[in-house]
Scaffold this motif. Structure first.
Motif, PDB file in Angstrom:
ATOM      1  N   UNK A 281      19.190  -0.069 -27.156  1.00 41.27           N
ATOM      2  CA  UNK A 281      18.671   0.969 -28.033  1.00 41.27           C
ATOM      3  C   UNK A 281      18.562   0.523 -29.493  1.00 41.27           C
ATOM      4  N   UNK A 282      19.559  -0.140 -30.008  1.00 39.55           N
ATOM      5  CA  UNK A 282      19.577  -0.515 -31.417  1.00 39.55           C
ATOM      6  C   UNK A 282      20.176   0.551 -32.310  1.00 39.55           C
ATOM      7  N   UNK A 283      20.301   0.236 -33.578  1.00 40.81           N
ATOM      8  CA  UNK A 283      20.899   1.166 -34.539  1.00 40.81           C
ATOM      9  C   UNK A 283      19.859   2.122 -35.098  1.00 40.81           C
ATOM     10  N   UNK A 284      20.425   3.105 -35.823  1.00 39.51           N
ATOM     11  CA  UNK A 284      19.547   4.082 -36.465  1.00 39.51           C
ATOM     12  C   UNK A 284      18.604   3.363 -37.406  1.00 39.51           C
ATOM     13  N   UNK A 285      17.416   3.819 -37.433  1.00 38.01           N
ATOM     14  CA  UNK A 285      16.315   3.304 -38.273  1.00 38.01           C
ATOM     15  C   UNK A 285      15.696   2.028 -37.719  1.00 38.01           C
ATOM     16  N   UNK A 286      16.204   1.515 -36.594  1.00 39.67           N
ATOM     17  CA  UNK A 286      15.555   0.333 -36.009  1.00 39.67           C
ATOM     18  C   UNK A 286      14.746   0.760 -34.783  1.00 39.67           C
ATOM     19  N   UNK A 287      13.754  -0.003 -34.460  1.00 38.66           N
ATOM     20  CA  UNK A 287      12.946   0.233 -33.246  1.00 38.66           C
ATOM     21  C   UNK A 287      12.956  -1.013 -32.371  1.00 38.66           C
ATOM     22  N   UNK A 288      12.903  -0.777 -31.110  1.00 38.19           N
ATOM     23  CA  UNK A 288      12.879  -1.871 -30.139  1.00 38.19           C
ATOM     24  C   UNK A 288      11.768  -1.594 -29.127  1.00 38.19           C
ATOM     25  N   UNK A 289      11.071  -2.636 -28.698  1.00 41.86           N
ATOM     26  CA  UNK A 289       9.970  -2.475 -27.735  1.00 41.86           C
ATOM     27  C   UNK A 289      10.490  -2.502 -26.304  1.00 41.86           C
ATOM     28  N   UNK A 290      10.075  -1.509 -25.511  1.00 42.97           N
ATOM     29  CA  UNK A 290      10.321  -1.513 -24.067  1.00 42.97           C
ATOM     30  C   UNK A 290       9.026  -1.968 -23.394  1.00 42.97           C
ATOM     31  N   UNK A 291       9.042  -3.149 -22.789  1.00 44.08           N
ATOM     32  CA  UNK A 291       7.823  -3.758 -22.234  1.00 44.08           C
ATOM     33  C   UNK A 291       7.772  -3.524 -20.725  1.00 44.08           C
ATOM     34  N   UNK A 292       6.741  -2.829 -20.286  1.00 44.12           N
ATOM     35  CA  UNK A 292       6.521  -2.566 -18.871  1.00 44.12           C
ATOM     36  C   UNK A 292       5.448  -3.536 -18.342  1.00 44.12           C
ATOM     37  N   UNK A 293       5.671  -4.061 -17.172  1.00 51.29           N
ATOM     38  CA  UNK A 293       4.698  -4.977 -16.530  1.00 51.29           C
ATOM     39  C   UNK A 293       3.892  -4.202 -15.483  1.00 51.29           C
ATOM     40  N   UNK A 294       2.586  -4.238 -15.632  1.00 48.00           N
ATOM     41  CA  UNK A 294       1.668  -3.625 -14.656  1.00 48.00           C
ATOM     42  C   UNK A 294       1.056  -4.754 -13.822  1.00 48.00           C
ATOM     43  N   UNK A 295       1.131  -4.638 -12.486  1.00 50.23           N
ATOM     44  CA  UNK A 295       0.710  -5.720 -11.597  1.00 50.23           C
ATOM     45  C   UNK A 295      -0.344  -5.245 -10.593  1.00 50.23           C
TER      46      UNK A 295
ATOM     47  N   UNK B 208     -18.802 -11.713   4.072  1.00 53.32           N
ATOM     48  CA  UNK B 208     -18.224 -10.368   4.013  1.00 53.32           C
ATOM     49  C   UNK B 208     -16.769 -10.460   3.540  1.00 53.32           C
ATOM     50  N   UNK B 209     -16.468  -9.779   2.446  1.00 54.15           N
ATOM     51  CA  UNK B 209     -15.106  -9.814   1.906  1.00 54.15           C
ATOM     52  C   UNK B 209     -14.140  -9.091   2.845  1.00 54.15           C
ATOM     53  N   UNK B 210     -12.988  -9.721   3.102  1.00 57.76           N
ATOM     54  CA  UNK B 210     -11.997  -9.105   3.991  1.00 57.76           C
ATOM     55  C   UNK B 210     -10.662  -8.856   3.298  1.00 57.76           C
ATOM     56  N   UNK B 211     -10.694  -8.892   1.955  1.00 56.45           N
ATOM     57  CA  UNK B 211      -9.461  -8.672   1.198  1.00 56.45           C
ATOM     58  C   UNK B 211      -9.328  -7.207   0.801  1.00 56.45           C
ATOM     59  N   UNK B 212      -8.077  -6.669   0.886  1.00 54.47           N
ATOM     60  CA  UNK B 212      -7.825  -5.282   0.520  1.00 54.47           C
ATOM     61  C   UNK B 212      -8.089  -5.066  -0.958  1.00 54.47           C
ATOM     62  N   UNK B 213      -8.484  -3.837  -1.269  1.00 57.98           N
ATOM     63  CA  UNK B 213      -8.632  -3.475  -2.677  1.00 57.98           C
ATOM     64  C   UNK B 213      -7.270  -3.600  -3.355  1.00 57.98           C
ATOM     65  N   UNK B 214      -7.294  -4.157  -4.567  1.00 60.45           N
ATOM     66  CA  UNK B 214      -6.037  -4.405  -5.277  1.00 60.45           C
ATOM     67  C   UNK B 214      -5.280  -3.093  -5.523  1.00 60.45           C
ATOM     68  N   UNK B 215      -3.985  -3.092  -5.242  1.00 58.92           N
ATOM     69  CA  UNK B 215      -3.111  -1.951  -5.553  1.00 58.92           C
ATOM     70  C   UNK B 215      -2.430  -2.199  -6.892  1.00 58.92           C
ATOM     71  N   UNK B 216      -2.270  -1.134  -7.681  1.00 55.24           N
ATOM     72  CA  UNK B 216      -1.680  -1.243  -9.015  1.00 55.24           C
ATOM     73  C   UNK B 216      -0.258  -0.699  -8.980  1.00 55.24           C
ATOM     74  N   UNK B 217       0.657  -1.454  -9.556  1.00 57.80           N
ATOM     75  CA  UNK B 217       2.063  -1.012  -9.632  1.00 57.80           C
ATOM     76  C   UNK B 217       2.602  -1.322 -11.017  1.00 57.80           C
ATOM     77  N   UNK B 218       3.572  -0.532 -11.462  1.00 57.84           N
ATOM     78  CA  UNK B 218       4.230  -0.773 -12.750  1.00 57.84           C
ATOM     79  C   UNK B 218       5.716  -0.982 -12.501  1.00 57.84           C
ATOM     80  N   UNK B 219       6.264  -1.996 -13.152  1.00 59.38           N
ATOM     81  CA  UNK B 219       7.664  -2.337 -12.984  1.00 59.38           C
ATOM     82  C   UNK B 219       8.500  -1.650 -14.062  1.00 59.38           C
TER      83      UNK B 219
END
Length: 302
Positions: free
Chosen positions: A264-278, A247-258
């Motif tokens: 920001x960078x200069x005009x005409x440039x793009x930068x990635x904002x990376x979010x971690x989901x755990x 019989x499994x006794x572990x809690x169901x996994x909870x999801x969170x995002x950090x």
């Protein structure tokens, strides 16, 4: 024939169904003369153990029959038949047919005794012991924990001789392995042989279950009995396979995002904002979650 010849004495064999513990039955032997005698004949007789053993306490189940010692039959002139009755004690043991003897020990008067005794057969009425195993459920435990899944193997009646039965585990949805630290082995495989000494009816099989911290469904494995031997033992129909449930006794996994930050960078440039989901703990099954962005003090391109 010549009725003046000395009669020959004969004794029959007898057979009786044993009965259950507390029951009594009778084995009836016929003692006969080959021809009538003109005088009174006295014949002594006694019982003697063979594979059956004598004893008088039927309530305690101590003896197979009640012994008789130096009893006497009297044939009056002209009589040719007499009966000897032996009381047989029942029991609840599977033991096979057993025998005892009635021995004619002496005669007063002109007659000849038989060479062979009368043989009494106690016909066993008990079925051979049936062997069965139960099902077991145990809590899994955490990573590094060891838990025992203890299966009970039982005989439905006492045997008269040693009984053995082999056993082995097999995977169901649970996987076998001996490395408790690997995290992928749910239980430790096991094979062996159980031995029931005469009079024993219960034995245990202990399977070690490995704990983990993974959220998963309840998992199963089996313990199968096979190859019974001794006392004509048989496996109980539907009772030769025990199922172990982890019989499994572990809690169901909870999801969170950090949260994250990015230059920001200069005009005409793009930068990635990376979010971690755990997940708060591992899961054995696939987990999916939808996501979308919404404006805060920043506005999305439209």
């Amino acid at each position: 024939g010549n009725d003046d010849n000395p009669p020959a004495i004969a004794i029959s064999n007898a057979s009786v169904l044993e009965g259950d513990l507390g029951d009594t039955g009778t084995a009836v032997f016929t003692v006969s003369l080959s021809n009538p005698s003109q005088e009174t004949l006295t014949v002594t007789y006694s019982t003697a153990d063979d594979t059956a053993t004598s004893g008088g306490d039927v309530a305690a189940g101590e003896g197979d029959y009640v012994p008789l010692l130096n009893e006497t039959l009297v044939f009056n002139p002209g009589e040719t038949t007499k009966l000897i009755t032996v009381t047989v004690n029942g029991d609840g043991l599977d033991e096979g047919d057993e025998t005892f003897n009635v021995v004619l020990g002496g005669v007063t008067g002109d007659a000849t005794l038989p060479v062979n005794p009368g043989i009494g057969t106690i016909v066993d009425n008990d079925a051979p012991p049936a062997i069965a195993i139960n099902n077991v459920t145990v809590q899994e435990g955490d990573s590094g924990d060891l838990t025992n899944a203890v299966f009970t193997v039982q005989l439905d009646r006492v045997g008269q001789e040693e009984i053995t039965v082999d056993y082995s585990t097999a995977n169901g949805t649970a996987n076998a392995g001996g490395d408790v630290n690997a995290g992928t082995d749910d239980y430790q495989p096991l094979t062996g042989t159980l031995t029931f000494a005469p009079g024993e009816t219960t034995a245990l099989i202990t399977v070690t279950v490995n704990g983990d911290d993974v959220d998963e469904i309840d998992e199963t494995f089996t313990v199968t009995l096979n190859n019974p031997s001794g006392d004509d033992a048989v496996l109980s129909i539907g009772g030769s396979v025990g199922t172990g449930t982890i019989a499994d006794d572990d809690d169901q996994a909870a999801i969170a995002i950090l949260g994250t930050s990015v230059l920001e960078g200069d005009t005409t440039t793009t930068t990635s904002a990376i979010f971690t989901v755990q997940l708060s703990n591992p899961s054995q099954t696939d987990i999916s979650v939808d996501y979308n962005t919404t404006d805060g003090s920043a506005s999305a391109l439209g």
